[in-house]
Design a protein around this motif. Sequence first.
Motif, PDB file in Angstrom:
ATOM      1  N   ILE A   1     -55.999 -81.000  36.161  1.00 27.94           N
ATOM      2  CA  ILE A   1     -55.906 -82.420  36.496  1.00 27.94           C
ATOM      3  C   ILE A   1     -54.848 -83.012  35.576  1.00 27.94           C
ATOM      4  O   ILE A   1     -54.652 -82.537  34.470  1.00 27.94           O
ATOM      5  N   ARG A   2     -54.158 -84.034  36.097  1.00 31.81           N
ATOM      6  CA  ARG A   2     -53.145 -84.656  35.250  1.00 31.81           C
ATOM      7  C   ARG A   2     -53.185 -86.165  35.369  1.00 31.81           C
ATOM      8  O   ARG A   2     -53.626 -86.718  36.366  1.00 31.81           O
ATOM      9  N   THR A   3     -52.724 -86.791  34.330  1.00 29.48           N
ATOM     10  CA  THR A   3     -52.520 -88.227  34.315  1.00 29.48           C
ATOM     11  C   THR A   3     -51.006 -88.439  34.286  1.00 29.48           C
ATOM     12  O   THR A   3     -50.246 -87.475  34.385  1.00 29.48           O
ATOM     13  N   ASP A   4     -50.585 -89.680  34.127  1.00 30.17           N
ATOM     14  CA  ASP A   4     -49.153 -89.913  33.997  1.00 30.17           C
ATOM     15  C   ASP A   4     -48.575 -89.198  32.779  1.00 30.17           C
ATOM     16  O   ASP A   4     -47.413 -88.789  32.782  1.00 30.17           O
ATOM     17  N   ARG A   5     -49.392 -89.029  31.763  1.00 29.47           N
ATOM     18  CA  ARG A   5     -48.891 -88.464  30.509  1.00 29.47           C
ATOM     19  C   ARG A   5     -49.382 -87.044  30.213  1.00 29.47           C
ATOM     20  O   ARG A   5     -48.668 -86.259  29.600  1.00 29.47           O
ATOM     21  N   HIS A   6     -50.599 -86.701  30.602  1.00 28.06           N
ATOM     22  CA  HIS A   6     -51.195 -85.430  30.172  1.00 28.06           C
ATOM     23  C   HIS A   6     -51.560 -84.527  31.341  1.00 28.06           C
ATOM     24  O   HIS A   6     -51.833 -85.000  32.440  1.00 28.06           O
ATOM     25  N   LYS A   7     -51.598 -83.248  31.053  1.00 30.67           N
ATOM     26  CA  LYS A   7     -52.094 -82.257  31.997  1.00 30.67           C
ATOM     27  C   LYS A   7     -53.167 -81.439  31.281  1.00 30.67           C
ATOM     28  O   LYS A   7     -52.964 -80.946  30.172  1.00 30.67           O
ATOM     29  N   TYR A   8     -54.321 -81.325  31.938  1.00 30.61           N
ATOM     30  CA  TYR A   8     -55.454 -80.558  31.412  1.00 30.61           C
ATOM     31  C   TYR A   8     -55.721 -79.398  32.360  1.00 30.61           C
ATOM     32  O   TYR A   8     -55.801 -79.592  33.571  1.00 30.61           O
ATOM     33  N   ILE A   9     -55.846 -78.210  31.810  1.00 31.60           N
ATOM     34  CA  ILE A   9     -56.095 -76.997  32.601  1.00 31.60           C
ATOM     35  C   ILE A   9     -57.344 -76.324  32.062  1.00 31.60           C
ATOM     36  O   ILE A   9     -57.479 -76.114  30.852  1.00 31.60           O
ATOM     37  N   ARG A  10     -58.263 -75.986  32.979  1.00 26.55           N
ATOM     38  CA  ARG A  10     -59.490 -75.269  32.602  1.00 26.55           C
ATOM     39  C   ARG A  10     -59.533 -73.951  33.355  1.00 26.55           C
ATOM     40  O   ARG A  10     -59.401 -73.902  34.569  1.00 26.55           O
ATOM     41  N   GLY A  11     -59.726 -72.861  32.611  1.00 21.69           N
ATOM     42  CA  GLY A  11     -59.831 -71.542  33.214  1.00 21.69           C
ATOM     43  C   GLY A  11     -61.275 -71.152  33.438  1.00 21.69           C
ATOM     44  O   GLY A  11     -62.178 -71.617  32.730  1.00 21.69           O
ATOM     45  N   SER A  12     -61.506 -70.284  34.427  1.00 18.74           N
ATOM     46  CA  SER A  12     -62.869 -69.817  34.701  1.00 18.74           C
ATOM     47  C   SER A  12     -63.411 -68.976  33.553  1.00 18.74           C
ATOM     48  O   SER A  12     -64.610 -68.734  33.474  1.00 18.74           O
ATOM     49  N   ASP A  13     -62.526 -68.565  32.646  1.00 13.77           N
ATOM     50  CA  ASP A  13     -62.946 -67.812  31.469  1.00 13.77           C
ATOM     51  C   ASP A  13     -63.336 -68.722  30.310  1.00 13.77           C
ATOM     52  O   ASP A  13     -63.614 -68.264  29.208  1.00 13.77           O
ATOM     53  N   GLY A  14     -63.348 -70.058  30.550  1.00 14.95           N
ATOM     54  CA  GLY A  14     -63.712 -71.017  29.509  1.00 14.95           C
ATOM     55  C   GLY A  14     -62.526 -71.557  28.732  1.00 14.95           C
ATOM     56  O   GLY A  14     -62.685 -72.430  27.885  1.00 14.95           O
ATOM     57  N   SER A  15     -61.344 -71.061  28.994  1.00 12.08           N
ATOM     58  CA  SER A  15     -60.162 -71.538  28.279  1.00 12.08           C
ATOM     59  C   SER A  15     -59.831 -72.966  28.690  1.00 12.08           C
ATOM     60  O   SER A  15     -60.141 -73.400  29.803  1.00 12.08           O
ATOM     61  N   GLN A  16     -59.245 -73.709  27.765  1.00 15.98           N
ATOM     62  CA  GLN A  16     -58.825 -75.080  28.019  1.00 15.98           C
ATOM     63  C   GLN A  16     -57.446 -75.277  27.404  1.00 15.98           C
ATOM     64  O   GLN A  16     -57.187 -74.803  26.287  1.00 15.98           O
ATOM     65  N   GLN A  17     -56.587 -75.992  28.120  1.00 16.97           N
ATOM     66  CA  GLN A  17     -55.258 -76.306  27.615  1.00 16.97           C
ATOM     67  C   GLN A  17     -54.971 -77.766  27.922  1.00 16.97           C
ATOM     68  O   GLN A  17     -55.362 -78.279  28.974  1.00 16.97           O
ATOM     69  N   LEU A  18     -54.288 -78.420  27.014  1.00 18.08           N
ATOM     70  CA  LEU A  18     -53.895 -79.811  27.182  1.00 18.08           C
ATOM     71  C   LEU A  18     -52.439 -79.943  26.775  1.00 18.08           C
ATOM     72  O   LEU A  18     -52.041 -79.488  25.703  1.00 18.08           O
ATOM     73  N   TYR A  19     -51.655 -80.572  27.637  1.00 12.97           N
ATOM     74  CA  TYR A  19     -50.232 -80.754  27.355  1.00 12.97           C
ATOM     75  C   TYR A  19     -49.856 -82.216  27.480  1.00 12.97           C
ATOM     76  O   TYR A  19     -50.343 -82.924  28.361  1.00 12.97           O
TER      77      TYR A  19
ATOM     78  N   ASP B   1     -53.110 -53.342  29.776  1.00 10.76           N
ATOM     79  CA  ASP B   1     -54.254 -54.149  29.334  1.00 10.76           C
ATOM     80  C   ASP B   1     -53.947 -55.644  29.298  1.00 10.76           C
ATOM     81  O   ASP B   1     -54.797 -56.457  29.636  1.00 10.76           O
ATOM     82  N   HIS B   2     -52.727 -56.031  28.902  1.00  7.51           N
ATOM     83  CA  HIS B   2     -52.425 -57.454  28.758  1.00  7.51           C
ATOM     84  C   HIS B   2     -52.445 -58.199  30.095  1.00  7.51           C
ATOM     85  O   HIS B   2     -52.594 -59.418  30.122  1.00  7.51           O
ATOM     86  N   VAL B   3     -52.352 -57.506  31.202  1.00  9.57           N
ATOM     87  CA  VAL B   3     -52.371 -58.159  32.518  1.00  9.57           C
ATOM     88  C   VAL B   3     -53.756 -58.714  32.832  1.00  9.57           C
ATOM     89  O   VAL B   3     -53.881 -59.742  33.503  1.00  9.57           O
ATOM     90  N   HIS B   4     -54.783 -58.112  32.307  1.00 13.03           N
ATOM     91  CA  HIS B   4     -56.153 -58.525  32.619  1.00 13.03           C
ATOM     92  C   HIS B   4     -56.496 -59.918  32.091  1.00 13.03           C
ATOM     93  O   HIS B   4     -57.433 -60.544  32.572  1.00 13.03           O
ATOM     94  N   LYS B   5     -55.725 -60.436  31.125  1.00 12.03           N
ATOM     95  CA  LYS B   5     -55.996 -61.786  30.637  1.00 12.03           C
ATOM     96  C   LYS B   5     -55.713 -62.840  31.703  1.00 12.03           C
ATOM     97  O   LYS B   5     -56.154 -63.971  31.601  1.00 12.03           O
ATOM     98  N   TYR B   6     -54.985 -62.475  32.753  1.00 12.27           N
ATOM     99  CA  TYR B   6     -54.679 -63.409  33.832  1.00 12.27           C
ATOM    100  C   TYR B   6     -55.692 -63.341  34.972  1.00 12.27           C
ATOM    101  O   TYR B   6     -55.540 -64.031  35.965  1.00 12.27           O
ATOM    102  N   ASP B   7     -56.730 -62.538  34.816  1.00 12.98           N
ATOM    103  CA  ASP B   7     -57.743 -62.369  35.863  1.00 12.98           C
ATOM    104  C   ASP B   7     -58.776 -63.486  35.764  1.00 12.98           C
ATOM    105  O   ASP B   7     -59.897 -63.309  35.302  1.00 12.98           O
TER     106      ASP B   7
END
Length: 104
Positions: free
Chosen positions: A25-43, A13-19
């Motif tokens: 997109i990134r800047t010199d300092r940050h990386k932003y990731i958006r998933g088709s499932d609505g998830s968002q991550q900022l580093y 079941d845990h594999v399906h979270k990667y579907d």
Amino acid sequence: MDALEKRVGDLPDHVHKYDRSQRAIRTDRHKYIRGSDGSQQLYDLYDDSDETTDLSDTHPDLVDTLDTRLNEWLDSFEQADPDDEATMSDDAKARLEDLGYLQD
């Protein structure tokens, strides 16, 4: 996931979270990731080069800014219509099927 299950059998079941697809997109300092499932991550790549701490909840304004930039970038070029049928050689199709990108 269907192609993967066809190839290897039942998946845990845990594999399906990667579907999902992801765009980033990134800047010199940050990386932003958006998933088709609505998830968002900022580093913060300066302070967290291993990308272990998601800052999206603590920096909503930056997330909004980078999300807008990502949309602008994606809108700047023509994208394939997922409903259109692609034409390709039998050899290319066989390779993509073998890699799990195409399914019967």
